[in-house]
Write a protein that holds these residues in place. Structure first.
Motif, PDB file in Angstrom:
ATOM      1  N   GLN A  52      38.113  47.727  36.103  1.00 43.29           N
ATOM      2  CA  GLN A  52      36.781  48.221  35.757  1.00 43.29           C
ATOM      3  C   GLN A  52      35.725  47.194  36.166  1.00 43.29           C
ATOM      4  OE1 GLN A  52      36.231  48.857  31.566  1.00 43.29           O
ATOM      5  NE2 GLN A  52      34.117  49.475  31.785  1.00 43.29           N
ATOM      6  N   ASN A  53      35.978  45.923  35.881  1.00 39.34           N
ATOM      7  CA  ASN A  53      35.022  44.873  36.215  1.00 39.34           C
ATOM      8  C   ASN A  53      34.834  44.730  37.717  1.00 39.34           C
ATOM      9  OD1 ASN A  53      34.745  44.353  33.495  1.00 39.34           O
ATOM     10  ND2 ASN A  53      36.026  42.536  33.499  1.00 39.34           N
ATOM     11  N   VAL A  54      35.923  44.801  38.481  1.00 36.81           N
ATOM     12  CA  VAL A  54      35.794  44.643  39.927  1.00 36.81           C
ATOM     13  C   VAL A  54      35.122  45.869  40.537  1.00 36.81           C
ATOM     14  CG1 VAL A  54      37.989  45.546  40.842  1.00 36.81           C
ATOM     15  CG2 VAL A  54      36.916  43.538  41.894  1.00 36.81           C
ATOM     16  N   GLU A  55      35.327  47.030  39.976  1.00 35.95           N
ATOM     17  CA  GLU A  55      34.644  48.239  40.448  1.00 35.95           C
ATOM     18  C   GLU A  55      33.132  48.078  40.298  1.00 35.95           C
ATOM     19  OE1 GLU A  55      33.954  51.972  42.066  1.00 35.95           O
ATOM     20  OE2 GLU A  55      35.814  50.839  42.031  1.00 35.95           O
ATOM     21  N   GLU A  56      32.697  47.568  39.151  1.00 35.46           N
ATOM     22  CA  GLU A  56      31.266  47.336  38.924  1.00 35.46           C
ATOM     23  C   GLU A  56      30.721  46.322  39.923  1.00 35.46           C
ATOM     24  OE1 GLU A  56      31.126  46.176  34.817  1.00 35.46           O
ATOM     25  OE2 GLU A  56      31.642  48.193  34.118  1.00 35.46           O
ATOM     26  N   ARG A  57      31.469  45.257  40.168  1.00 37.32           N
ATOM     27  CA  ARG A  57      31.011  44.223  41.108  1.00 37.32           C
ATOM     28  C   ARG A  57      30.953  44.747  42.539  1.00 37.32           C
ATOM     29  NH1 ARG A  57      33.598  38.439  39.269  1.00 37.32           N
ATOM     30  NH2 ARG A  57      32.657  38.431  37.206  1.00 37.32           N
ATOM     31  N   LYS A  98      45.541  37.786  30.597  1.00 38.36           N
ATOM     32  CA  LYS A  98      44.418  37.910  31.532  1.00 38.36           C
ATOM     33  C   LYS A  98      44.948  38.399  32.875  1.00 38.36           C
ATOM     34  CE  LYS A  98      42.007  34.083  29.368  1.00 38.36           C
ATOM     35  NZ  LYS A  98      41.518  32.712  29.524  1.00 38.36           N
ATOM     36  N   ALA A 150      37.446  39.880  39.918  1.00 42.24           N
ATOM     37  CA  ALA A 150      37.002  40.086  38.541  1.00 42.24           C
ATOM     38  C   ALA A 150      38.209  39.929  37.637  1.00 42.24           C
ATOM     39  CB  ALA A 150      36.381  41.471  38.364  1.00 42.24           C
ATOM     40  N   GLU A 151      37.938  39.453  36.426  1.00 45.74           N
ATOM     41  CA  GLU A 151      39.013  39.225  35.470  1.00 45.74           C
ATOM     42  C   GLU A 151      38.838  40.157  34.285  1.00 45.74           C
ATOM     43  OE1 GLU A 151      40.838  35.158  34.395  1.00 45.74           O
ATOM     44  OE2 GLU A 151      39.387  35.567  32.797  1.00 45.74           O
ATOM     45  N   GLY A 152      39.952  40.571  33.736  1.00 44.28           N
ATOM     46  CA  GLY A 152      39.964  41.337  32.504  1.00 44.28           C
ATOM     47  C   GLY A 152      40.923  40.656  31.554  1.00 44.28           C
ATOM     48  N   LYS A 177      40.970  46.525  32.464  1.00 42.17           N
ATOM     49  CA  LYS A 177      39.655  45.910  32.291  1.00 42.17           C
ATOM     50  C   LYS A 177      39.232  45.185  33.567  1.00 42.17           C
ATOM     51  CE  LYS A 177      36.000  44.643  30.050  1.00 42.17           C
ATOM     52  NZ  LYS A 177      34.900  45.596  29.912  1.00 42.17           N
ATOM     53  N   ALA A 178      40.162  44.477  34.196  1.00 39.95           N
ATOM     54  CA  ALA A 178      39.848  43.785  35.449  1.00 39.95           C
ATOM     55  C   ALA A 178      39.465  44.788  36.538  1.00 39.95           C
ATOM     56  CB  ALA A 178      41.038  42.933  35.887  1.00 39.95           C
TER      57      ALA A 178
END
Length: 108
Positions: free
Chosen positions: A76-81, A36, A26-28, A73-74
């Motif tokens: 957080q995004n990878v945690e969701e995924r 990024k 995931a990218e933030g 942010k990345a």
């Protein structure tokens, strides 16, 4: 299959999922895309991209803040995924008990 069989199956499935998380990324970004960060499901930073316009000594503090924001942010995004992947791969394996987070129970 008995309860112990289900637990062993769940443990095997969890190990398989964890081993596969290295491929989930995931990218933030922060500063409107100037910085990024890419992280994997093992919560490791894979890559940092910095826009060349930020590479001035006078912008050091701003750059540091933007990197921190992008990495957070990345993460957080990878945690969701990873949570979504966990839900997909364990669906139907154990009963859905409201309020019980099996991901946290198994170290996800």
């Amino acid at each position: 299959m008995g309860m112990m069989g289900k637990v062993k199956e769940m443990q095997a499935r969890i190990k398989e999922i964890k081993d596969g998380l290295i491929h989930t990324t995931a990218e933030g970004e922060s500063g409107a895309g100037l910085v990024k960060a890419l992280v994997n499901g093992a919560k490791q930073v894979v890559r940092i991209d910095i826009d060349p316009s930020l590479l001035k000594e006078s912008d050091k503090a701003i750059l540091q803040d933007l990197i921190v924001a992008a990495v957070n942010k990345a993460m957080q995004n990878v945690e969701e995924r990873t949570q979504e992947e966990f839900r997909k791969k364990t669906e139907g394996l154990l009963p859905n008990i409201p309020g019980m987070d099996l991901g946290n129970m198994f170290g996800m």
